[in-house]
Design an enzyme around this catalytic site. Structure first.
Site, mmCIF file in Angstrom:
data_model
loop_
_atom_site.group_PDB
_atom_site.id
_atom_site.type_symbol
_atom_site.label_atom_id
_atom_site.label_comp_id
_atom_site.label_asym_id
_atom_site.label_seq_id
_atom_site.Cartn_x
_atom_site.Cartn_y
_atom_site.Cartn_z
ATOM 1 N N SER B 112 -4.030 0.122 2.791
ATOM 2 C CA SER B 112 -3.830 1.473 3.306
ATOM 3 C C SER B 112 -2.362 1.791 3.575
ATOM 4 C CB SER B 112 -4.644 1.704 4.566
ATOM 5 O OG SER B 112 -4.349 0.742 5.532
ATOM 6 N N GLN B 119 -3.881 -7.155 -0.944
ATOM 7 C CA GLN B 119 -5.143 -6.731 -0.341
ATOM 8 C C GLN B 119 -6.013 -7.976 -0.152
ATOM 9 O OE1 GLN B 119 -8.151 -5.592 1.183
ATOM 10 N NE2 GLN B 119 -6.917 -3.768 0.727
ATOM 11 N N ARG B 323 -5.330 3.260 -0.648
ATOM 12 C CA ARG B 323 -5.514 2.346 -1.759
ATOM 13 C C ARG B 323 -5.697 3.178 -3.024
ATOM 14 N NH1 ARG B 323 -10.237 -2.033 -1.053
ATOM 15 N NH2 ARG B 323 -9.896 -2.152 1.186
#
Lengths: 452, 452, 452, 452
Positions: B112, B119, B323
């Site tokens: 984010s 990630q 994302r």
């Protein structure tokens, strides 16, 4: 050392330290570890299949199966960027689409005149084929034939596979004719003929509604040294019932006669599988043939031949003249892995429910149209009389109403496997993989047509 | 130890001896060795990309690229059969088709508010993205900008990438306005506006047929502490010529003004790349943006941002809010690997030939129709006057004749990047990847239309 | 008459006589007719989607969706073998693999600076995009927001889509700042900043365990002519509760303030959708943004923006600077068609069951470890205290135990959307598409870790 | 009017007015028209193949071929969502991956005991197969055998196809034995045996270096009413030369003996094709068999059987016992369409260049190592002596050096098709599709090994 271990080692072991450090810098260490765990967990069932070569309990995913096929086909020499290829056939393809159409197995399987001989140009395809044969063997054993010892998945129909076995029996045992308890089906008869053998038809008799082999006639034709084999059948449409496998196997044992069992779609039925297992235990069975699509929901095109005797499988494999398409073998492997034992067990239970449902539905159609169900033992299909109706016309109408697969036979015509069967009738199947709603739709439409 | 080594080890190292023996029995030892060699040779370039993360000299094959993408996406947690997934987003998909549409990168990229942050749920996608950024950086360096130090491939158009950079410059340097040497193109202007900045249009002047930035005006507007950035352009349609990058970069250096270069399709031209490299050496360049599809023949949707300063790339990556889709990044990686340096060099040479051919063809059309070529320096396109003809109508007819991409501008209309350009004209491009026959067909059709 | 039927007919019937005869000779007439019927029936839902552009009741099959995508992408000019392509970008790709990675939509979507403008080179992509927007609109309407009138599926994250809307509002309404009821999430704040706007944080208050917006503070900040917009949120992690949409929409109506609703993963909840519908009916709502992956199980990368006002969607579409990747749009279309309304309804019911199960499981963990559930209204997630434990360590351990997605927040840290939240706690989600066994595994592992 | 144009039109124009208007609103009229034109142009070659069923001059693209296969397989009843399927086999598959592995042709081809009989459940597969047979016939005719009149593409190896033909000849003409001019290759001999026929080997003789059939012996064995067929061969490894087809065909005509020609990889050579054409014109030829992979660069698994007599093809098709895999047929169709006549002509020219190059290279190796080329007529391969060297060892080393396909025969061993051939030798091929660099690498490595 195993080649897989070697392969894995070679691929990654020599990363220099500098690179290692860079990778660790990019992806935090605990993430990299999770990545490793994920791919390990994803690949564990693939590894297990390659190592143990067994029918899995749980299905693999499509990703796992595709990855496995990609890795295997990557071992064939047409993928080797460093190979100098100067043969007359080298797995060359005109465009990448063809590799996709073959799942990468451009070299096919087998070696001239031997279906299971490892092909030096195609280590991957050879391994794929061996895995398939072992997984199929394990599946057939776990699904009922614990007493078979070898299997081969052929890229051929059931009929052609029978021809292959008969050809091998002729070559190795010198058989000249095949005693064939009558089944009104073209393929097996063509198989006998194709293998250059004489078909000796064994008559059938009527027992109530059922059509059965005349066992006495079969027995009378069997004797030692008669240069014959027997081809018996487990699955066909009612009113024909299965041949009594145990009895026939005993007769074959007594008379030293090879017995080939056409078990086209019998794997789906535990009862049928049990009868074959008993036959193997009690008498002589040389080979059992089953369709891969009818039993394991693959595209049409392959068969599984099993035998209690590894040599029969070997001599059968040696009968194929040339290298063959890998497609049906790949498809059978994929289907077996995408199913697994638990799901197959569920599908079998569903098949039994569907058959009961089909019987109930047909009985109710029969009751309301003045017809009746034929009293015949059959583990997949069910038949209803169409006496006094235009059976042929009903069949044509059902086809146009998009009912596929029913079989309509008129009194006196070929199809009932006996002369002068006394009824017109229609057969419907509740085969493995069928949907209940299809049975519902088909019987509702039949009801309408039979009530006109 | 590197995670790849660990991965490989775990996969195969623990085969028990019995299995090993069985495998050796199945496939003769020398064949198994050849299989290993084949797969090693096939995977060597993949390994090299993962380790060195460089633009390859020779192209990889589709099989190699697909295998690499499959292995990488298999490291994301949505592939982990043992994961317990209790987040609000977990890379779940409604059907396998979606995994194919995403090449398996269901988690997208970024974390984010940071496009390049690893990630945790997607180790594979994170690695894929890092590899892409490094390969793209190496490609841009080897194709001319040896003096850039960092790159990011964004899943955004060139215009949106410019917005991202400008947003980062506003956040880090507090810029409020953008000096923009006039280009009659909507996207960059929207980018300035989207980033909440004021566009200050810098005028252009006519030099013969060519339209050029009014460098004096630009200079007069630049001063230290002016809270402005400059957005200059290398590639646009004639009669507009490239902005003089070296001069502008010097002015920016003197006035402490950030300079963003819109190099939309300039990678294909060595000359343009050379001018940017000189600008970086001689003055101040903050970021250079290039389209992935226009330069590297990917589907539309991604850009490559490079900078001599790694921090600018980092703060740009931090400007994306959320994302993002992995698709344009995957596509850019695939295109870079399927091309390689040698083939790119060949494509560049072909582009120059095609441009010469286009010029010759257009000159011959002009000669025979009383028009003339515009005398403008442009490394991709060429323009011919349409004076006295119905230019708009010719454009419409060419579209219907299936000529795509020509640009027709009428005297006095927006499009020539200057007020009151004194000609109607048509522009055609000989861009990288174009086919000579397309140029032939297009100019033949133009000839017909211009001679009516 | 239907176009597909027409097509099928023509295939066999309008062919010139010689050919017709040959074909009829090949395939018996009734079979050819059955073939036509099959393909008509297969394509009927595809035709229906293209014509009516609605969210289907029943899911399409993968074959149907793939065929539809192939037909659509076949209308883009890069597929035209007769096109002469002389633009600077022409949907060229370096290798066929790229076409597969883009599902054939090499031209992307949009036209410079307008996401939904038809692209002359890409009639198929333009149509695909329009179909997607309409199907998505219909889906959102049928899933609860009957009172919205326009939709756009963007190839951007929820955060970037919010930035796009805010950019459009700035351009059209001149807003300068955004009132943002505090949510401790980076993306929306970056979105505000990226759009060049000032974030005005509206405080939250503690009501029992729950964190809620301070509505009085919001009200006090709203007034006509204040050049502000409000960004309110429906879905976030407990202890934060949804903003009271109806109240806020009324305040916005009274003060002529635009309201953007971040409904990131709210489509899965009928209750949340109902609250937004009421807000639209009762007050002012300009736009509602939802994630395509969190709600519709696509790969990460797209959003659906809806509005009661078509013009807001149009001006939002005009804010994107350039042509964009088609991938997230294609993926969203595919997911919507592969789901359909009935299956979505089933998934929603399952989500409610899973949430109940999660709550029960967590309560039982809490009971046995001296913790308690936080009393917070939330339709997707559930939180349990971790007071007195090492919360951070538990989070790390769960990650290594392959529990993905739990959220651990320590007392006093960012994350609870309020200052000084008085508990350490962990959040788990039962989001749409989650599997019951994942919840079971995650809570069992939590139990073990919390009991150490 | 063309059916595709009609289809496209109907898509946008025959839609009821309301829809039409919406579509026209969405996509500007001229764009919609361009979209139609693009898809029409893309599909025109597909339509042409379906209608005219000819070998195309220009290759189709992968997209075109895939679309054609998808449309065809969509006509099979397993794709009909409205079908009620109650057969024992219904093209069911356990998972979508299988449909991809079969290109959707789950029903296979043929009908029990007849390979080319239309299958009521599979109109699409039946049409696909007919198209394949016609395209293959046209290809073989245009590539040299203008005087053949029927073709069938079988999903079987060349050897199995020979068995199929021989089986048909036995059934129709009562042949009992096969006169087989000696070729040291297992597959054809197994084929004869599999078909239940007696192989009568016809001796070969040595003419200089060349091994040729003893024509006198063959002649002496031929007589009317002899219940024999002849199996002659065009392509094998040197020193064996092609059988003299014209002479043999004349002898066969005179003696009423059926002649089957094994033309395994002869299509690549115009000279060989010319010799067969002359044989057909001058004498009796019943069938000619060619490998699809060796001649047309498909994956291994299919053959093309052609005949001047349609009835022979029909009776051959009737010999296959059951329904067969569609895969090799689909692959052959795809390969033929992806090649086209012009590209095949180019490949043939390249093959001749490569053969010349191979000969030059081998001669130079021979010169420098004291060996010599065997003086043998062969259109694909070339042989060099290895006298005085350890031939077997050289073969093994080349395999390990990744040279695939060379053939090493030691003096006196099987392989040279004659007893007591007086040389050790090695054969290399320059087959169609081979790369010049492969020949270079292979001969360089041979040089090294032969000089040790």
């Amino acid at each position: 050392m195993s080649f897989m271990r070697g392969w894995a080692k070679r691929r990654y072991i020599d990363l220099d330290n500098d690179i290692e450090k860079r990778l660790t810098d990019l992806i935090p260490e605990n993430m990299a570890r999770r990545g490793r765990i994920t791919i390990d967990a994803l690949l564990a069932p693939v590894k297990d299949i390659l190592n143990r070569q067994r029918f899995p309990d749980k299905p693999l995913t499509e990703r796992q199966v595709e990855l496995m096929l990609t890795l295997l086909s990557s071992m064939d020499t047409d993928k080797d960027p460093g190979a100098a290829r100067v043969g007359e056939r080298e797995g060359r393809t005109i465009a990448p689409l063809l590799d996709r159409l073959s799942a990468g197995f451009n070299h096919g399987i087998g070696r001239s005149g031997h279906l299971t001989a490892p092909q030096p140009k195609a280590a991957g395809a050879s391994l794929m084929q061996q895995v398939t044969n072992h997984v199929a063997l394990d599946a057939i054993r776990r699904l009922g034939l614990e007493n078979v010892r070898a299997a081969i998945v052929t890229p051929l129909s059931t009929g052609m596979s029978i021809a292959l076995i008969l050809g091998a029996l002729r070559r190795t045992l010198g058989i000249k004719e095949v005693l064939y308890p009558r089944i009104d089906h073209a393929s097996p008869r063509r198989a006998i003929s194709f293998a250059g053998l004489q078909e000796i038809r064994v008559s059938t008799i009527l027992e109530g509604d059922a059509v059965q082999v005349d066992l006495a006639e079969l027995e009378s034709r069997l004797s030692k040294g008669n240069e014959a084999a027997v081809l018996a059948t487990t699955t066909f449409f009612p009113p024909r019932e299965s041949d009594p496998m145990k009895d026939i196997a005993k007769l074959c044992a007594e008379s030293d006669t090879p017995l080939v069992i056409n078990n086209a779609y019998g794997v789906q039925s535990e009862t049928i599988m049990h009868s074959i297992r008993s036959a193997i235990d009690a008498g002589r069975v040389d080979a059992v043939v089953q369709s891969s699509d009818k039993n394991f929901l693959t595209p049409v095109g392959g068969s599984i031949i099993v035998s209690p005797d590894k040599e029969i499988i070997d001599s059968t494999a040696e009968t194929y003249a040339g290298r063959a398409t890998a497609a049906p073998v790949v498809q059978t492997l994929a289907a077996l892995l995408l199913t697994g034992h638990e799901e197959y067990t569920r599908l079998r239970a569903e098949q039994i429910e569907n058959l009961t449902y089909l019987r109930d539905q047909l009985r109710s159609v029969a009751d309301s149209t003045g017809q009746r169900l034929l009293e015949v033992k059959n583990h997949v299909a069910c038949a209803m009389t169409l006496d006094g109706l235009d059976a042929r016309e009903i069949g044509a109408r059902l086809y146009n109403l998009r009912v596929t697969g029913p079989r309509v036979v008129e009194k006196g015509e070929e199809g009932s496997s006996v002369d002068n069967y006394p009824h017109d009738y229609i057969v419907m199947n509740a085969a493995i993989g069928a949907k209940r709603e299809h049975i519902e739709q088909a019987t509702v439409k039949l009801h309408k047509e039979a009530s006109r």
